[in-house]
Design an enzyme around this catalytic site. Structure first.
Site, PDB file in Angstrom:
ATOM      1  N   VAL A 274       0.848  -1.192   0.000  1.00 25.60           N
ATOM      2  CA  VAL A 274       0.000   0.000   0.000  1.00 25.60           C
ATOM      3  C   VAL A 274       0.883   1.242   0.000  1.00 25.60           C
ATOM      4  CG1 VAL A 274      -1.769   1.319   1.231  1.00 25.60           C
ATOM      5  CG2 VAL A 274      -1.851  -1.180   1.245  1.00 25.60           C
TER       6      VAL A 274
ATOM      7  N   LYS B 150      -5.912  -1.958  -2.330  1.00 28.18           N
ATOM      8  CA  LYS B 150      -5.245  -1.275  -1.219  1.00 28.18           C
ATOM      9  C   LYS B 150      -6.236  -0.867  -0.134  1.00 28.18           C
ATOM     10  CE  LYS B 150      -1.707   0.234  -4.453  1.00 28.18           C
ATOM     11  NZ  LYS B 150      -1.206   1.321  -5.323  1.00 28.18           N
TER      12      LYS B 150
END
Length: 321
Positions: A132, A205
């Site tokens: 992420v 994400k």
């Protein structure tokens, strides 16, 4: 042979970036760990590719079992991309007693619980900071210094391709098609940009962020997701006339009833909002916690070295524990 040996699955852009980070910052990394560290085996098909740093041929293998069955390897870094065979390889590595580090948001998002439980059962570490926002250390912060908070909202610009496109449309009056072409020419967008421009990458994400912040797992397929391919100059101009700007946001909010609502979509924000200062390929995550208030984390959300930095940070954490 080094004190700590690492197996690397994939020597593409991020894989080579990870290799570069270890080579260029070896002294700092080995000082942090207290012992010598080496990427000793690499699963890679394209072994003859010319690279900025020469990789010794004896490190390459076409057989992943040479990594999984090597007792000297304590950590496996998975950077193949895609859900399979990446997930199966990570599970096999953990079942062989090896900790796993990955930047593969698609595999982590699709199989978060399975991968986490496999790590727990085999008493190994499973780390995915680089999955992420690349080099932005958002996941470690959520899991450590912000643990005392009850989070109420996440707003994330977590895809550099779409942020670059929207920046060019807003600041240089480009059409969506013109901005996408420019992004592809500069290497910010893939030849097939579907995962980015349709919001699929951001949804992966958001799954991970939501699990960590709200302890709730939502598969990315179940997140309402809208991309930016329909955004026109007229949309940009309309937002500007209202002192707003458009960003593709990954958003998770805690509702008054205690439920979490999620979406990935182009959202208009006031021009005064801190996220509106995030331009081009940069990423940012804007968190709100009931104790700490509002925080924004900003930086390079992709790229070989920023992502490789996060990967090696996870490796250091494992080897130092």
């Amino acid at each position: 042979m080094a004190d700590y040996n690492i197996g690397l699955l994939g020597l593409g852009t991020i894989g080579f970036g990870t290799y570069q980070v270890l080579e260029m910052n070896r002294r700092e990394i080995e000082e942090a760990v207290g012992k010598t560290v080496e990427i000793s085996k690499i699963l890679e098909k394209d072994q003859d590719k010319k690279r900025e740093i020469e990789v010794p041929k004896e490190k390459f293998t076409l057989n992943p079992d040479e990594i999984f069955d090597d007792p000297s390897i304590t950590v496996v870094i998975e950077l193949l991309g895609g859900i399979e065979p990446a997930t199966a390889f990570m599970i096999k590595a953990m079942e062989k007693g090896k900790s796993v580090v990955t930047a593969n948001k698609a595999a982590v998002a699709a199989n978060f619980n399975l991968l986490s439980e496999t790590a727990r059962k085999n008493n190994v570490k499973f780390c995915y900071e680089a999955g992420v926002a690349g080099g932005i250390p958002i996941l470690k912060v959520i899991k450590t210094v912000l643990r005392a908070n009850r989070f109420t909202e996440i707003l994330g610009i977590v895809n550099g391709t779409t942020n670059y496109i929207l920046t060019k449309m807003s600041e240089e009056n480009m059409s969506y098609e013109e901005a996408l072409k420019k992004a592809q020419e500069l290497g910010f967008a893939e030849k097939d940009p579907t995962a980015d421009v349709m919001g699929l990458d951001s949804a992966n994400k958001l799954t991970i962020l939501t699990k960590l912040c709200f302890k709730e797992y939502v598969h990315p397929d179940n997140i309402p997701t809208t991309g930016i391919s329909h955004i026109t100059k007229a949309h940009i101009e309309e937002a500007r006339n209202n002192n707003m700007g458009i960003k593709l946001l990954a958003k998770a909010s805690l509702n008054s009833d205690g439920k979490v609502s999620l979406e990935v979509a182009p959202i208009a924000l006031p021009l005064s909002h801190p996220l509106m200062s995030v331009k081009n390929e940069f990423n940012a995550i804007y968190l709100t916690g009931n104790a700490v208030g509002e925080l924004m984390f900003y930086g390079k959300g992709a790229g070989a070295l920023p992502t490789g930095s996060a990967v090696m940070g996870d490796v250091i954490d494992i080897l130092s524990s």
